[in-house]
Design a protein around this motif. Structure first.
Motif, PDB file in Angstrom:
ATOM      1  N   UNK A 251      17.727 -12.585   8.204  1.00  0.00           N
ATOM      2  CA  UNK A 251      16.530 -11.757   8.185  1.00  0.00           C
ATOM      3  C   UNK A 251      16.791 -10.451   8.917  1.00  0.00           C
ATOM      4  N   UNK A 252      16.074  -9.384   8.552  1.00  0.00           N
ATOM      5  CA  UNK A 252      16.163  -8.095   9.233  1.00  0.00           C
ATOM      6  C   UNK A 252      15.152  -7.971  10.354  1.00  0.00           C
ATOM      7  N   UNK A 253      14.339  -9.002  10.569  1.00  0.00           N
ATOM      8  CA  UNK A 253      13.281  -8.961  11.577  1.00  0.00           C
ATOM      9  C   UNK A 253      13.298 -10.255  12.372  1.00  0.00           C
ATOM     10  N   UNK A 254      12.443 -10.379  13.381  1.00  0.00           N
ATOM     11  CA  UNK A 254      12.369 -11.649  14.113  1.00  0.00           C
ATOM     12  C   UNK A 254      11.819 -12.792  13.262  1.00  0.00           C
ATOM     13  N   UNK A 255      11.217 -12.457  12.121  1.00  0.00           N
ATOM     14  CA  UNK A 255      10.650 -13.493  11.257  1.00  0.00           C
ATOM     15  C   UNK A 255      11.755 -14.140  10.433  1.00  0.00           C
ATOM     16  N   UNK A 256      11.936 -15.430  10.583  1.00  0.00           N
ATOM     17  CA  UNK A 256      12.988 -16.103   9.825  1.00  0.00           C
ATOM     18  C   UNK A 256      12.715 -16.020   8.323  1.00  0.00           C
ATOM     19  N   UNK A 257      11.434 -15.910   7.966  1.00  0.00           N
ATOM     20  CA  UNK A 257      11.068 -15.850   6.553  1.00  0.00           C
ATOM     21  C   UNK A 257      11.369 -14.496   5.920  1.00  0.00           C
ATOM     22  N   UNK A 258      11.792 -13.503   6.732  1.00  0.00           N
ATOM     23  CA  UNK A 258      12.096 -12.182   6.198  1.00  0.00           C
ATOM     24  C   UNK A 258      10.968 -11.205   6.414  1.00  0.00           C
ATOM     25  N   UNK A 259      11.031 -10.085   5.700  1.00  0.00           N
ATOM     26  CA  UNK A 259      10.035  -9.048   5.885  1.00  0.00           C
ATOM     27  C   UNK A 259      10.332  -8.208   7.111  1.00  0.00           C
ATOM     28  N   UNK A 260       9.426  -7.282   7.427  1.00  0.00           N
ATOM     29  CA  UNK A 260       9.571  -6.386   8.566  1.00  0.00           C
ATOM     30  C   UNK A 260       8.353  -6.513   9.467  1.00  0.00           C
ATOM     31  N   UNK A 261       8.549  -6.251  10.743  1.00  0.00           N
ATOM     32  CA  UNK A 261       7.427  -6.231  11.674  1.00  0.00           C
ATOM     33  C   UNK A 261       6.590  -4.969  11.467  1.00  0.00           C
ATOM     34  N   UNK A 262       5.440  -4.937  12.095  1.00  0.00           N
ATOM     35  CA  UNK A 262       4.598  -3.736  12.026  1.00  0.00           C
ATOM     36  C   UNK A 262       5.328  -2.527  12.594  1.00  0.00           C
ATOM     37  N   UNK A 263       6.075  -2.726  13.681  1.00  0.00           N
ATOM     38  CA  UNK A 263       6.805  -1.619  14.293  1.00  0.00           C
ATOM     39  C   UNK A 263       7.944  -1.145  13.388  1.00  0.00           C
ATOM     40  N   UNK A 264       8.633  -2.070  12.751  1.00  0.00           N
ATOM     41  CA  UNK A 264       9.684  -1.678  11.809  1.00  0.00           C
ATOM     42  C   UNK A 264       9.095  -0.923  10.628  1.00  0.00           C
ATOM     43  N   UNK A 265       7.973  -1.384  10.115  1.00  0.00           N
ATOM     44  CA  UNK A 265       7.325  -0.677   9.006  1.00  0.00           C
ATOM     45  C   UNK A 265       6.891   0.721   9.412  1.00  0.00           C
ATOM     46  N   UNK A 266       6.425   0.862  10.635  1.00  0.00           N
ATOM     47  CA  UNK A 266       6.029   2.185  11.121  1.00  0.00           C
ATOM     48  C   UNK A 266       7.223   3.134  11.148  1.00  0.00           C
ATOM     49  N   UNK A 267       8.375   2.647  11.633  1.00  0.00           N
ATOM     50  CA  UNK A 267       9.579   3.474  11.657  1.00  0.00           C
ATOM     51  C   UNK A 267      10.018   3.836  10.242  1.00  0.00           C
ATOM     52  N   UNK A 268       9.948   2.869   9.312  1.00  0.00           N
ATOM     53  CA  UNK A 268      10.341   3.146   7.928  1.00  0.00           C
ATOM     54  C   UNK A 268       9.420   4.173   7.289  1.00  0.00           C
ATOM     55  N   UNK A 269       8.121   4.069   7.522  1.00  0.00           N
ATOM     56  CA  UNK A 269       7.186   5.054   6.957  1.00  0.00           C
ATOM     57  C   UNK A 269       7.473   6.449   7.485  1.00  0.00           C
ATOM     58  N   UNK A 270       7.848   6.542   8.757  1.00  0.00           N
ATOM     59  CA  UNK A 270       8.188   7.849   9.346  1.00  0.00           C
ATOM     60  C   UNK A 270       9.378   8.464   8.614  1.00  0.00           C
ATOM     61  N   UNK A 271      10.424   7.669   8.427  1.00  0.00           N
ATOM     62  CA  UNK A 271      11.616   8.174   7.736  1.00  0.00           C
ATOM     63  C   UNK A 271      11.253   8.610   6.319  1.00  0.00           C
ATOM     64  N   UNK A 272      10.489   7.797   5.610  1.00  0.00           N
ATOM     65  CA  UNK A 272      10.157   8.129   4.227  1.00  0.00           C
ATOM     66  C   UNK A 272       9.217   9.336   4.142  1.00  0.00           C
ATOM     67  N   UNK A 273       8.397   9.512   5.140  1.00  0.00           N
ATOM     68  CA  UNK A 273       7.499  10.677   5.122  1.00  0.00           C
ATOM     69  C   UNK A 273       8.239  11.970   5.398  1.00  0.00           C
ATOM     70  N   UNK A 274       9.135  11.956   6.389  1.00  0.00           N
ATOM     71  CA  UNK A 274       9.742  13.201   6.843  1.00  0.00           C
ATOM     72  C   UNK A 274      11.137  13.473   6.287  1.00  0.00           C
ATOM     73  N   UNK A 275      11.876  12.444   5.921  1.00  0.00           N
ATOM     74  CA  UNK A 275      13.291  12.632   5.592  1.00  0.00           C
ATOM     75  C   UNK A 275      13.678  12.197   4.187  1.00  0.00           C
ATOM     76  N   UNK A 276      12.790  11.556   3.457  1.00  0.00           N
ATOM     77  CA  UNK A 276      13.121  11.192   2.076  1.00  0.00           C
ATOM     78  C   UNK A 276      13.055  12.432   1.202  1.00  0.00           C
TER      79      UNK A 276
END
Length: 296
Positions: A251-276
């Motif tokens: 997994x890429x997050x602490x969740x064994x089932x996968x997915x991203x945490x709220x904090x990881x999603x926030x970081x990803x949205x920042x990258x996609x907003x400003x740098x994509x």
């Protein structure tokens, strides 16, 4: 587009998956695939280069059916137009060019392979590198390959130091990470739009002058040769194609089932907003009937 605030770095993802996986020696996990005369290894740091005669590539010794695949990479400054540095996973015949980093199964399924790419697109003086992520599903190799490209500028200069680039691939999702910051998540929406067959891990450097830099406007100029890429801190951990069925995907997050945490999603949205700088789903020139995940 650069951020309008003073925060030029993404928010902390709060979780660092690269720290959960051990590094491996190059020869423990990989072998040369082509251009051996353009590869050198010094204390587990691999240098590969492209000149007028050849590029170079390497491949994992075993295929995987899921896993975390990463490497720290440093690319060359200056004029690198037309040059691709890649890291990728692929299902199926190796093409005669270089990728930065990828998963693929082309040797097992030539003309019908899957592939997941991280690629540095070479650039001209004074312009930043573009990092391209891509997902191919059952590519045909006959001009009908359907790419799912998302392109980014980075919040740092990738020529100054090593940074860690990774692909996490599970039966549920593909997550692309840069220094543990998720930049893209590609969820499984259907079996037709997601790679499920075993793939190998590759890295390479090659001349892609026909398309790599501003759609082929700028070509590789060999007066600047050799074009050099350096790799270190190799990580490849997960379920190999030979692992027992009970092997659990990473997994890429602490969740064994996968997915991203709220904090990881926030970081990803920042990258996609400003740098994509490109998203295939938002390209009006694309035939989106071929990419149902964009509207499904």
């Amino acid at each position: 587009m650069a951020p309008s605030s003073n925060a030029y770095w993404p928010p902390s993802p709060g979780y660092w998956p690269s720290s959960k996986f051990s590094s491996m020696g190059f020869y423990k996990g990989f072998r040369n695939l082509w251009g051996p005369q353009h590869q050198s290894l010094d204390q587990n740091a691999l240098t590969i280069w492209l000149d007028r005669t050849s590029g170079s590539g390497f491949k994992s010794v075993r295929p995987f059916r899921s896993g975390y695949f990463g490497a720290s990479i440093k690319v060359q400054p200056g004029y690198t137009a037309g040059v691709i540095t890649a890291f990728y996973v692929r299902y199926g015949l190796e093409r005669s060019y270089n990728k930065v980093f990828s998963l693929s199964n082309n040797e097992a399924h030539p003309g019908f392979h899957d592939e997941v790419d991280i690629e540095f697109l070479g650039t001209t003086f004074g312009k930043p590198y573009t990092l391209q992520t891509n997902v191919y599903i059952r590519g045909s190799g006959d001009g009908r390959i359907i790419g799912r490209e998302m392109k980014f500028h980075l919040w740092f200069d990738p020529t100054k130091d090593f940074h860690h680039y990774a692909i996490l691939w599970s039966p549920k999702e593909i997550i692309f990470l840069v220094d543990d910051v998720p930049i893209r998540r590609y969820p499984r929406k259907s079996g037709a739009t997601f790679p499920l067959r075993p793939m190998w891990l590759y890295g390479s450097i090659w001349d892609a002058s026909s398309w790599a830099t501003e759609d082929g406007k700028y070509k590789a100029d060999y007066k600047y040769q050799p074009f050099v890429a350096k790799y270190s801190n190799f990580k490849a951990s997960g379920c190999s194609a030979y692992a027992p069925r009970w092997c659990h995907p990473v997994s890429a997050s602490p969740y064994r089932s996968g997915g991203l945490t709220r904090q990881q999603n926030r970081a990803m949205r920042w990258v996609q907003r400003y740098l994509m700088v490109y998203n295939y789903c938002q390209d009006p020139k694309r035939d989106h009937s071929l990419t149902p995940e964009c509207w499904g």
